[in-house]
Write a protein that holds these residues in place. Sequence first.
Motif, PDB file in Angstrom:
ATOM      1  N   SER A 120       0.803  -1.233   0.000  1.00 22.04           N
ATOM      2  CA  SER A 120       0.000   0.000   0.000  1.00 22.04           C
ATOM      3  C   SER A 120       0.832   1.277   0.000  1.00 22.04           C
ATOM      4  O   SER A 120       0.277   2.365   0.028  1.00 22.04           O
ATOM      5  CB  SER A 120      -0.931   0.008   1.218  1.00 22.04           C
ATOM      6  N   GLY A 121       2.153   1.167  -0.002  1.00 23.64           N
ATOM      7  CA  GLY A 121       2.963   2.389   0.022  1.00 23.64           C
ATOM      8  C   GLY A 121       4.408   2.139   0.359  1.00 23.64           C
ATOM      9  O   GLY A 121       5.072   1.320  -0.260  1.00 23.64           O
ATOM     10  N   LEU A 122       4.878   2.836   1.394  1.00 25.25           N
ATOM     11  CA  LEU A 122       6.275   2.756   1.823  1.00 25.25           C
ATOM     12  C   LEU A 122       6.344   2.631   3.336  1.00 25.25           C
ATOM     13  O   LEU A 122       5.456   3.114   4.044  1.00 25.25           O
ATOM     14  CB  LEU A 122       7.036   4.021   1.402  1.00 25.25           C
ATOM     15  N   THR A 123       7.415   2.028   3.825  1.00 27.52           N
ATOM     16  CA  THR A 123       7.627   1.912   5.266  1.00 27.52           C
ATOM     17  C   THR A 123       9.092   2.118   5.600  1.00 27.52           C
ATOM     18  O   THR A 123       9.969   1.914   4.761  1.00 27.52           O
ATOM     19  CB  THR A 123       7.170   0.540   5.797  1.00 27.52           C
ATOM     20  N   THR A 124       9.332   2.527   6.836  1.00 32.80           N
ATOM     21  CA  THR A 124      10.703   2.665   7.326  1.00 32.80           C
ATOM     22  C   THR A 124      11.272   1.332   7.767  1.00 32.80           C
ATOM     23  O   THR A 124      12.479   1.186   7.899  1.00 32.80           O
ATOM     24  CB  THR A 124      10.753   3.608   8.547  1.00 32.80           C
ATOM     25  N   GLY A 125      10.410   0.362   8.056  1.00 32.94           N
ATOM     26  CA  GLY A 125      10.863  -0.834   8.735  1.00 32.94           C
ATOM     27  C   GLY A 125      11.041  -0.501  10.207  1.00 32.94           C
ATOM     28  O   GLY A 125      10.769   0.622  10.650  1.00 32.94           O
ATOM     29  N   ALA A 126      11.485  -1.467  10.979  1.00 31.83           N
ATOM     30  CA  ALA A 126      11.622  -1.281  12.428  1.00 31.83           C
ATOM     31  C   ALA A 126      12.755  -0.320  12.762  1.00 31.83           C
ATOM     32  O   ALA A 126      13.846  -0.417  12.223  1.00 31.83           O
ATOM     33  CB  ALA A 126      11.849  -2.616  13.113  1.00 31.83           C
TER      34      ALA A 126
ATOM     35  N   ASP B 201      13.364   1.423  24.782  1.00 32.92           N
ATOM     36  CA  ASP B 201      13.206  -0.020  24.982  1.00 32.92           C
ATOM     37  C   ASP B 201      12.175  -0.627  24.034  1.00 32.92           C
ATOM     38  O   ASP B 201      11.648  -1.702  24.295  1.00 32.92           O
ATOM     39  CB  ASP B 201      12.799  -0.299  26.429  1.00 32.92           C
ATOM     40  N   LYS B 202      11.869   0.050  22.926  1.00 35.80           N
ATOM     41  CA  LYS B 202      10.885  -0.489  21.995  1.00 35.80           C
ATOM     42  C   LYS B 202      11.322  -0.278  20.557  1.00 35.80           C
ATOM     43  O   LYS B 202      12.320   0.368  20.285  1.00 35.80           O
ATOM     44  CB  LYS B 202       9.509   0.123  22.222  1.00 35.80           C
ATOM     45  N   LEU B 203      10.559  -0.851  19.651  1.00 35.27           N
ATOM     46  CA  LEU B 203      10.736  -0.646  18.224  1.00 35.27           C
ATOM     47  C   LEU B 203       9.497   0.053  17.691  1.00 35.27           C
ATOM     48  O   LEU B 203       8.388  -0.172  18.182  1.00 35.27           O
ATOM     49  CB  LEU B 203      10.882  -1.982  17.494  1.00 35.27           C
ATOM     50  N   PHE B 204       9.680   0.894  16.681  1.00 33.07           N
ATOM     51  CA  PHE B 204       8.527   1.472  16.012  1.00 33.07           C
ATOM     52  C   PHE B 204       8.791   1.516  14.521  1.00 33.07           C
ATOM     53  O   PHE B 204       9.935   1.405  14.065  1.00 33.07           O
ATOM     54  CB  PHE B 204       8.188   2.860  16.569  1.00 33.07           C
ATOM     55  N   ALA B 205       7.728   1.620  13.758  1.00 32.99           N
ATOM     56  CA  ALA B 205       7.822   1.729  12.301  1.00 32.99           C
ATOM     57  C   ALA B 205       6.837   2.780  11.834  1.00 32.99           C
ATOM     58  O   ALA B 205       5.789   2.999  12.464  1.00 32.99           O
ATOM     59  CB  ALA B 205       7.521   0.392  11.648  1.00 32.99           C
ATOM     60  N   ILE B 206       7.188   3.440  10.752  1.00 32.91           N
ATOM     61  CA  ILE B 206       6.325   4.459  10.170  1.00 32.91           C
ATOM     62  C   ILE B 206       5.970   4.002   8.765  1.00 32.91           C
ATOM     63  O   ILE B 206       6.853   3.685   7.962  1.00 32.91           O
ATOM     64  CB  ILE B 206       7.026   5.832  10.139  1.00 32.91           C
ATOM     65  N   HIS B 207       4.679   3.944   8.479  1.00 36.25           N
ATOM     66  CA  HIS B 207       4.183   3.457   7.196  1.00 36.25           C
ATOM     67  C   HIS B 207       3.401   4.560   6.482  1.00 36.25           C
ATOM     68  O   HIS B 207       2.506   5.169   7.077  1.00 36.25           O
ATOM     69  CB  HIS B 207       3.239   2.268   7.382  1.00 36.25           C
ATOM     70  N   PHE B 208       3.732   4.801   5.236  1.00 37.30           N
ATOM     71  CA  PHE B 208       2.913   5.646   4.373  1.00 37.30           C
ATOM     72  C   PHE B 208       1.948   4.726   3.642  1.00 37.30           C
ATOM     73  O   PHE B 208       2.378   3.885   2.853  1.00 37.30           O
ATOM     74  CB  PHE B 208       3.775   6.388   3.343  1.00 37.30           C
ATOM     75  N   ASP B 209       0.661   4.854   3.908  1.00 33.10           N
ATOM     76  CA  ASP B 209      -0.360   4.072   3.217  1.00 33.10           C
ATOM     77  C   ASP B 209      -1.005   4.979   2.173  1.00 33.10           C
ATOM     78  O   ASP B 209      -1.839   5.821   2.496  1.00 33.10           O
ATOM     79  CB  ASP B 209      -1.405   3.550   4.206  1.00 33.10           C
ATOM     80  N   PHE B 210      -0.592   4.822   0.919  1.00 31.12           N
ATOM     81  CA  PHE B 210      -1.084   5.689  -0.142  1.00 31.12           C
ATOM     82  C   PHE B 210      -2.492   5.306  -0.588  1.00 31.12           C
ATOM     83  O   PHE B 210      -3.178   6.101  -1.226  1.00 31.12           O
ATOM     84  CB  PHE B 210      -0.129   5.673  -1.333  1.00 31.12           C
ATOM     85  N   LEU B 211      -2.937   4.104  -0.260  1.00 32.35           N
ATOM     86  CA  LEU B 211      -4.295   3.701  -0.629  1.00 32.35           C
ATOM     87  C   LEU B 211      -5.329   4.364   0.273  1.00 32.35           C
ATOM     88  O   LEU B 211      -6.394   4.775  -0.183  1.00 32.35           O
ATOM     89  CB  LEU B 211      -4.435   2.180  -0.583  1.00 32.35           C
ATOM     90  N   SER B 212      -5.028   4.471   1.564  1.00 27.43           N
ATOM     91  CA  SER B 212      -5.965   5.107   2.496  1.00 27.43           C
ATOM     92  C   SER B 212      -5.548   6.533   2.839  1.00 27.43           C
ATOM     93  O   SER B 212      -6.186   7.170   3.673  1.00 27.43           O
ATOM     94  CB  SER B 212      -6.094   4.278   3.778  1.00 27.43           C
ATOM     95  N   HIS B 213      -4.463   7.028   2.234  1.00 28.51           N
ATOM     96  CA  HIS B 213      -3.978   8.401   2.444  1.00 28.51           C
ATOM     97  C   HIS B 213      -3.701   8.672   3.918  1.00 28.51           C
ATOM     98  O   HIS B 213      -4.128   9.680   4.476  1.00 28.51           O
ATOM     99  CB  HIS B 213      -4.974   9.426   1.894  1.00 28.51           C
ATOM    100  N   GLN B 214      -2.979   7.731   4.551  1.00 29.87           N
ATOM    101  CA  GLN B 214      -2.674   7.860   5.976  1.00 29.87           C
ATOM    102  C   GLN B 214      -1.209   7.555   6.247  1.00 29.87           C
ATOM    103  O   GLN B 214      -0.565   6.808   5.509  1.00 29.87           O
ATOM    104  CB  GLN B 214      -3.516   6.882   6.796  1.00 29.87           C
TER     105      GLN B 214
END
Length: 99
Positions: A52-58, A63-76
């Motif tokens: 659905s788009g692009l992601t940073t991966g983990a 003490d945690k992991l996070f990821a950021i996802h661009f969802d171009f299908l839902s524009h979020q």
Amino acid sequence: MPYSLPTQFPLSEWEATKITLHLFLQIIGKIRLQLHPKRNHWWHVTFFLTPSGLTTGAIPFADKLFAIHFDFLSHQLLIETNQNEHKKISLENLSVSDF
């Protein structure tokens, strides 16, 4: 009926979107650049293609992991952690300064 891409993308029709997306990606890329462990050839700052788009991966943080996802299908933009925390941000009509 299979989907086919147009043979040309007239830049004039989507240039503002292209510039805005480029700036959004630069902002998120700076986050990954700062927090992710360094790798050769700058591979730690690349984005990865998703269905659905692009992601940073983990990305490790404290003490945690996070990821950021661009969802171009839902524009979020979706930010999620390995501790089941989620944040969604609508990208529709969002200016770069508000982003």
